[in-house]
Enzyme design. Structure first.
Site, mmCIF file in Angstrom:
data_model
loop_
_atom_site.group_PDB
_atom_site.id
_atom_site.type_symbol
_atom_site.label_atom_id
_atom_site.label_comp_id
_atom_site.label_asym_id
_atom_site.label_seq_id
_atom_site.Cartn_x
_atom_site.Cartn_y
_atom_site.Cartn_z
ATOM 1 N N LYS A 112 44.875 70.448 50.665
ATOM 2 C CA LYS A 112 44.496 69.798 49.406
ATOM 3 C C LYS A 112 45.729 69.133 48.793
ATOM 4 O O LYS A 112 46.830 69.669 48.839
ATOM 5 C CB LYS A 112 43.889 70.809 48.438
ATOM 6 C CG LYS A 112 42.500 71.249 48.904
ATOM 7 C CD LYS A 112 41.766 72.066 47.884
ATOM 8 C CE LYS A 112 41.471 71.359 46.611
ATOM 9 N NZ LYS A 112 40.122 70.775 46.523
ATOM 10 N N TYR A 115 48.256 71.027 46.397
ATOM 11 C CA TYR A 115 49.344 71.795 47.004
ATOM 12 C C TYR A 115 50.356 70.876 47.687
ATOM 13 O O TYR A 115 51.570 71.080 47.578
ATOM 14 C CB TYR A 115 48.793 72.828 47.990
ATOM 15 C CG TYR A 115 48.250 74.057 47.296
ATOM 16 C CD1 TYR A 115 49.107 74.955 46.673
ATOM 17 C CD2 TYR A 115 46.895 74.322 47.251
ATOM 18 C CE1 TYR A 115 48.625 76.080 46.024
ATOM 19 C CE2 TYR A 115 46.400 75.440 46.610
ATOM 20 C CZ TYR A 115 47.270 76.321 45.996
ATOM 21 O OH TYR A 115 46.795 77.431 45.352
ATOM 22 N N ALA A 116 49.897 69.866 48.411
ATOM 23 C CA ALA A 116 50.801 68.959 49.132
ATOM 24 C C ALA A 116 51.781 68.289 48.174
ATOM 25 O O ALA A 116 52.960 68.123 48.498
ATOM 26 C CB ALA A 116 49.992 67.913 49.893
ATOM 27 N N ARG A 117 51.321 67.948 46.983
ATOM 28 C CA ARG A 117 52.180 67.281 46.001
ATOM 29 C C ARG A 117 53.235 68.219 45.424
ATOM 30 O O ARG A 117 54.133 67.783 44.713
ATOM 31 C CB ARG A 117 51.324 66.688 44.883
ATOM 32 C CG ARG A 117 50.454 65.559 45.379
ATOM 33 C CD ARG A 117 49.445 65.128 44.349
ATOM 34 N NE ARG A 117 48.424 64.307 44.989
ATOM 35 C CZ ARG A 117 47.882 63.239 44.449
ATOM 36 N NH1 ARG A 117 48.263 62.844 43.254
ATOM 37 N NH2 ARG A 117 46.963 62.562 45.100
ATOM 38 N N LEU A 137 44.871 80.775 57.692
ATOM 39 C CA LEU A 137 45.550 79.636 57.086
ATOM 40 C C LEU A 137 47.055 79.860 57.128
ATOM 41 O O LEU A 137 47.518 80.976 56.896
ATOM 42 C CB LEU A 137 45.131 79.500 55.615
ATOM 43 C CG LEU A 137 43.638 79.410 55.321
ATOM 44 C CD1 LEU A 137 43.367 79.756 53.864
ATOM 45 C CD2 LEU A 137 43.137 78.012 55.640
ATOM 46 N N GLU A 138 47.820 78.814 57.380
ATOM 47 C CA GLU A 138 49.279 78.901 57.336
ATOM 48 C C GLU A 138 49.772 77.988 56.227
ATOM 49 O O GLU A 138 49.440 76.802 56.200
ATOM 50 C CB GLU A 138 49.887 78.480 58.671
ATOM 51 C CG GLU A 138 51.380 78.755 58.774
ATOM 52 C CD GLU A 138 52.225 77.510 58.598
ATOM 53 O OE1 GLU A 138 53.220 77.590 57.847
ATOM 54 O OE2 GLU A 138 51.901 76.479 59.184
ATOM 55 N N TYR A 171 34.026 76.952 72.780
ATOM 56 C CA TYR A 171 35.049 77.981 72.551
ATOM 57 C C TYR A 171 34.499 79.360 72.909
ATOM 58 O O TYR A 171 35.165 80.162 73.555
ATOM 59 C CB TYR A 171 35.490 77.934 71.085
ATOM 60 C CG TYR A 171 36.696 78.779 70.789
ATOM 61 C CD1 TYR A 171 37.975 78.308 71.045
ATOM 62 C CD2 TYR A 171 36.566 80.051 70.244
ATOM 63 C CE1 TYR A 171 39.097 79.077 70.775
ATOM 64 C CE2 TYR A 171 37.672 80.827 69.970
ATOM 65 C CZ TYR A 171 38.941 80.335 70.236
ATOM 66 O OH TYR A 171 40.042 81.104 69.965
#
Length: 189
Positions: A112, A115-117, A137-138, A171
């Site tokens: 999202k 968070y990236a900003r 999630l990492e 998978y």
């Protein structure tokens, strides 16, 4: 292969339990009316939440990070509504949502922008046809300062791509090593 809309996502979640628990709308406020990082169904995706279960990486043992021989002692387990990631480090978490991916569908995860900003990058490999489980999630903190992640709020968006042809081997057929994972799952070989 085409991206799927909110209508398809809702239908698959409600009729085939593709996402559980499922939020058909977009939630932007908590029960007290405070703004949160949004989660739920969007026009062409689904914004997932992370649970209260975190594993924060610490190199207290001065080990070498080796995906074939990963040392679980390199993580500190935390259960909290907030996770603080040390500078230039990372943490693992899992989604609140459990996924069951159809055989003709591939899911790609993007972080999202909220968070990236802030210099917090979310990484998840694609959810392959007939994979199911909680998504691990990492979160990478690329900043020189501690970074905060909020549990039970939006952290990433899942985009669903449906193929015009069903895959020969899914998978599940391959006996994938992360099939059915339910907690924060460390690397497996």
């Amino acid at each position: 292969m085409s991206i799927k809309s909110d209508r398809w996502i809702k239908r698959m979640a409600e009729q085939h339990a593709m996402i559980e628990p499922f939020e058909p709308g977009q939630i932007k406020h908590d029960a007290a009316g405070q703004r949160i990082v949004s989660f739920g169904t969007s026009s062409y995706g689904y914004d997932v939440r992370c649970s209260r279960e975190f594993k924060v990486f610490t190199n207290i043992n001065s080990t070498i990070v080796d995906p074939k021989h990963f040392d679980p002692g390199s993580f500190v387990d935390i259960e909290s509504d907030v996770c603080i990631i040390p500078p230039n480090s990372f943490a693992l978490a899992r989604t609140v949502e459990y996924f069951r991916i159809p055989r003709d569908t591939l899911v790609v995860c993007l972080g999202k922008s909220t968070y990236a900003r802030c210099g917090i990058i979310v990484n998840v490999t694609p959810l392959e046809p007939e994979w199911e489980g909680h998504v691990t999630l990492e979160f990478s903190n690329t900043t020189p300062l501690p970074a905060r992640i909020y549990a039970n709020e939006g952290v990433a968006q899942m985009l669903f791509f449906q193929s015009d042809e069903v895959c020969e081997t899914s998978y599940k057929d391959r006996g994938g090593k992360y099939q059915g994972q339910t907690g924060v799952t460390l690397p497996r070989t």
